[in-house]
Design an enzyme around this catalytic site. Structure first.
Site, PDB file in Angstrom:
ATOM      1  N   LEU A  90      -5.656   6.794   0.515  1.00 20.68           N
ATOM      2  CA  LEU A  90      -4.279   6.628   1.004  1.00 20.68           C
ATOM      3  C   LEU A  90      -4.190   6.199   2.472  1.00 20.68           C
ATOM      4  O   LEU A  90      -3.218   6.541   3.153  1.00 20.68           O
ATOM      5  CB  LEU A  90      -3.515   7.937   0.819  1.00 20.68           C
ATOM      6  CG  LEU A  90      -2.919   8.159  -0.564  1.00 20.68           C
ATOM      7  CD1 LEU A  90      -2.593   9.636  -0.778  1.00 20.68           C
ATOM      8  CD2 LEU A  90      -1.664   7.330  -0.728  1.00 20.68           C
TER       9      LEU A  90
ATOM     10  N   LYS B 168       0.867  -1.183   0.000  1.00 21.26           N
ATOM     11  CA  LYS B 168       0.000   0.000   0.000  1.00 21.26           C
ATOM     12  C   LYS B 168       0.904   1.233   0.000  1.00 21.26           C
ATOM     13  O   LYS B 168       1.986   1.213   0.598  1.00 21.26           O
ATOM     14  CB  LYS B 168      -0.880  -0.031   1.268  1.00 21.26           C
ATOM     15  CG  LYS B 168      -1.758   1.190   1.454  1.00 21.26           C
ATOM     16  CD  LYS B 168      -2.822   1.319   0.379  1.00 21.26           C
ATOM     17  CE  LYS B 168      -3.565   2.656   0.443  1.00 21.26           C
ATOM     18  NZ  LYS B 168      -4.201   2.996  -0.854  1.00 21.26           N
TER      19      LYS B 168
ATOM     20  N   ASN C  80       4.417   6.481  -6.452  1.00 21.41           N
ATOM     21  CA  ASN C  80       3.035   6.613  -6.912  1.00 21.41           C
ATOM     22  C   ASN C  80       2.750   8.058  -7.315  1.00 21.41           C
ATOM     23  O   ASN C  80       2.458   8.902  -6.467  1.00 21.41           O
ATOM     24  CB  ASN C  80       2.070   6.147  -5.814  1.00 21.41           C
ATOM     25  CG  ASN C  80       0.632   6.140  -6.303  1.00 21.41           C
ATOM     26  OD1 ASN C  80       0.356   6.516  -7.438  1.00 21.41           O
ATOM     27  ND2 ASN C  80      -0.272   5.692  -5.449  1.00 21.41           N
TER      28      ASN C  80
ATOM     29  N   THR D 249      -5.447   3.406 -11.433  1.00 19.21           N
ATOM     30  CA  THR D 249      -6.870   3.353 -11.766  1.00 19.21           C
ATOM     31  C   THR D 249      -7.271   4.576 -12.586  1.00 19.21           C
ATOM     32  O   THR D 249      -6.600   5.611 -12.568  1.00 19.21           O
ATOM     33  CB  THR D 249      -7.695   3.292 -10.478  1.00 19.21           C
ATOM     34  OG1 THR D 249      -7.264   4.346  -9.614  1.00 19.21           O
ATOM     35  CG2 THR D 249      -7.506   1.960  -9.771  1.00 19.21           C
TER      36      THR D 249
ATOM     37  N   CYS E 115      -2.141   8.820  -7.971  1.00 20.23           N
ATOM     38  CA  CYS E 115      -3.339   8.521  -7.181  1.00 20.23           C
ATOM     39  C   CYS E 115      -4.490   9.399  -7.677  1.00 20.23           C
ATOM     40  O   CYS E 115      -4.391  10.612  -7.674  1.00 20.23           O
ATOM     41  CB  CYS E 115      -3.095   8.775  -5.697  1.00 20.23           C
ATOM     42  SG  CYS E 115      -4.613   8.501  -4.756  1.00 20.23           S
TER      43      CYS E 115
ATOM     44  N   LYS F 213       4.882   5.045 -11.081  1.00 15.79           N
ATOM     45  CA  LYS F 213       3.556   4.544 -11.472  1.00 15.79           C
ATOM     46  C   LYS F 213       2.781   5.673 -12.144  1.00 15.79           C
ATOM     47  O   LYS F 213       2.562   6.731 -11.554  1.00 15.79           O
ATOM     48  CB  LYS F 213       2.801   3.993 -10.265  1.00 15.79           C
ATOM     49  CG  LYS F 213       1.497   3.312 -10.669  1.00 15.79           C
ATOM     50  CD  LYS F 213       0.954   2.446  -9.563  1.00 15.79           C
ATOM     51  CE  LYS F 213      -0.308   1.716  -9.984  1.00 15.79           C
ATOM     52  NZ  LYS F 213      -0.809   0.830  -8.927  1.00 15.79           N
TER      53      LYS F 213
HETATM   54  O1  RRO Z   1      -5.675   5.139  -1.698  1.00 13.76           O
HETATM   55  C1  RRO Z   1      -6.339   5.293  -2.743  1.00 13.76           C
HETATM   56  O2  RRO Z   1      -7.505   5.741  -2.719  1.00 13.76           O
HETATM   57  C2  RRO Z   1      -5.778   4.958  -4.066  1.00 13.76           C
HETATM   58  C3  RRO Z   1      -4.482   5.191  -4.458  1.00 13.76           C
HETATM   59 BR1  RRO Z   1      -3.192   5.885  -3.302  1.00 13.76          BR
HETATM   60  C4  RRO Z   1      -4.071   4.932  -5.786  1.00 13.76           C
HETATM   61  O3  RRO Z   1      -2.916   5.136  -6.214  1.00 13.76           O
HETATM   62  N1  RRO Z   1      -4.994   4.422  -6.630  1.00 13.76           N
HETATM   63  C5  RRO Z   1      -6.273   4.191  -6.253  1.00 13.76           C
HETATM   64  O4  RRO Z   1      -7.088   3.742  -7.073  1.00 13.76           O
HETATM   65  N2  RRO Z   1      -6.647   4.440  -4.954  1.00 13.76           N
END
Ligand code: RRO
Length: 318
Positions: free
Chosen positions: A74, A46, A130, A197, A133, A169
């Site tokens: 997050l 995560k 990352n 996503t 997000c 990413k």
């Molecule tokens: O934690 C999230 O809501 C989240 C993250 Br960090 C991400 O990189 N991608 C995602 O779909 N959710």
């Protein structure tokens, strides 16, 4: 498992090309009873931020016919706790499988400080930075990966603090991967994960209420598989660095498309929520497919898509 499945990249050896994606397996411990983690190529943790975060209001995930949306926000215990409690577990339990620590932040400095806290600990081989997000609204909803200069500032800062491999990413909703790939290569990146996503919104058709507590979220699952495969293929035209493909992989047939598009490793997310055994099945399927196709090694599949980068047709003479 046969040695024909091992992939050498990012300064390490992955026993096979199948990893669990960030945000879908916690820090390993949370799913260790249902997934044989040490049989996989590895996992991505995560995303870790500087401070602990409780995350967004529930519901944080919602399914729809072609996939799911999430807005976890997050949620994670913060860098100090990860160093103290999560990395020692991973060091003990991930003997053959590799670990990438996902790092997130609101500012370039926050990424740097997370890396400073974690860097001399054991239990992982590389970072996944990352930059994409979709649920981080503090930057006006604009992920770092959609702003090549901002993405490069993050990478430059982190690059100065660590010698570990850095994988960036990227976000799927970009018209052209070229600028961000060039900016990150200039900043010293070692590889790319495609894709995070895709921004999405699911509404209750009766009430108009969003399915997620936070409203919009990030969409994953089968709905984004073709987006992810296309992103890998597009990125491969811009870089020779290793690519990690993610988005909608549930079966071996899905993983092999990512390899053919140019990914050296794949990551599984939503599918392992629905079926914790799916990652093991994909490993077995790929192993069998390599033999069935008479290949020496899984790397023979990488970049094997029979897809020309065709130019549009020009009108011919009358
Ligand atoms: O934690 C999230 O809501 C989240 C993250 Br960090 C991400 O990189 N991608 C995602 O779909 N959710």
């Amino acid at each position: 498992m046969s040695s024909s499945m091992a992939q050498e990249l990012l300064g390490t050896s992955f026993q096979n090309p199948v990893l669990l994606a960030a945000g879908t397996c916690g820090f390993g411990e949370e799913i260790a009873e249902v997934v044989e983690l040490d049989r996989l190529g590895g996992l991505v943790t995560k995303s870790v931020t500087l401070e602990p975060r409780l995350g967004n209001p529930a519901p944080r995930v919602a399914e729809f016919r072609a996939g799911m949306v999430n807005s976890v926000g997050l949620a994670n215990p913060g860098a100090h706790e990860v160093r103290k409690r999560k990395l020692p577990w991973l060091r003990e339990r991930m003997v053959r499988a590799r670990v990438l620590v996902s790092v997130a932040g609101h500012t370039p400095d926050e990424f740097v400080r997370v890396v400073e806290i974690l860097d001399d600990a054991d239990g992982f081989q590389a970072y996944e930075i990352n930059l994409s997000c979709p649920n981080d609204t503090r930057r006006g909803g604009l992920a770092f990966a959609l702003d090549p200069d901002a993405a490069a500032r993050v990478l430059e800062g982190v690059r100065r603090r660590t010698e570990r491999p850095l994988v960036a990413k990227l976000a799927p909703n970009t018209p052209d991967f070229g600028p961000v790939i060039r900016a990150l290569e200039g900043a010293g990146v070692d590889g790319f994960t495609l894709v995070n996503t895709l921004p999405g919104l699911v509404l209750d058709p009766e009430t108009g209420e969003p399915a997620l507590g936070a409203g919009a979220g990030g969409m994953s699952g089968p709905a984004i598989r073709a987006v992810g495969v296309h992103a890998v293929w597009s990125a491969a035209a811009h870089t020779r660095l290793p690519l990690l493909g993610v988005g909608g992989i549930a079966e071996g047939q899905d993983a092999v498309q990512y390899l053919m598009a140019g990914a050296s490793l794949v990551q599984m997310g939503s599918a392992s929520f629905w079926d914790p055994r799916s990652s093991g099945r994909v490993v077995n399927w790929l192993d069998a497919a390599v033999r069935r196709r008479g290949l020496d090694h899984v790397r023979a599949l990488v970049g094997s898509a029979r897809l020309e980068r065709k130019k549009p047709q020009e009108p011919g003479p009358e």
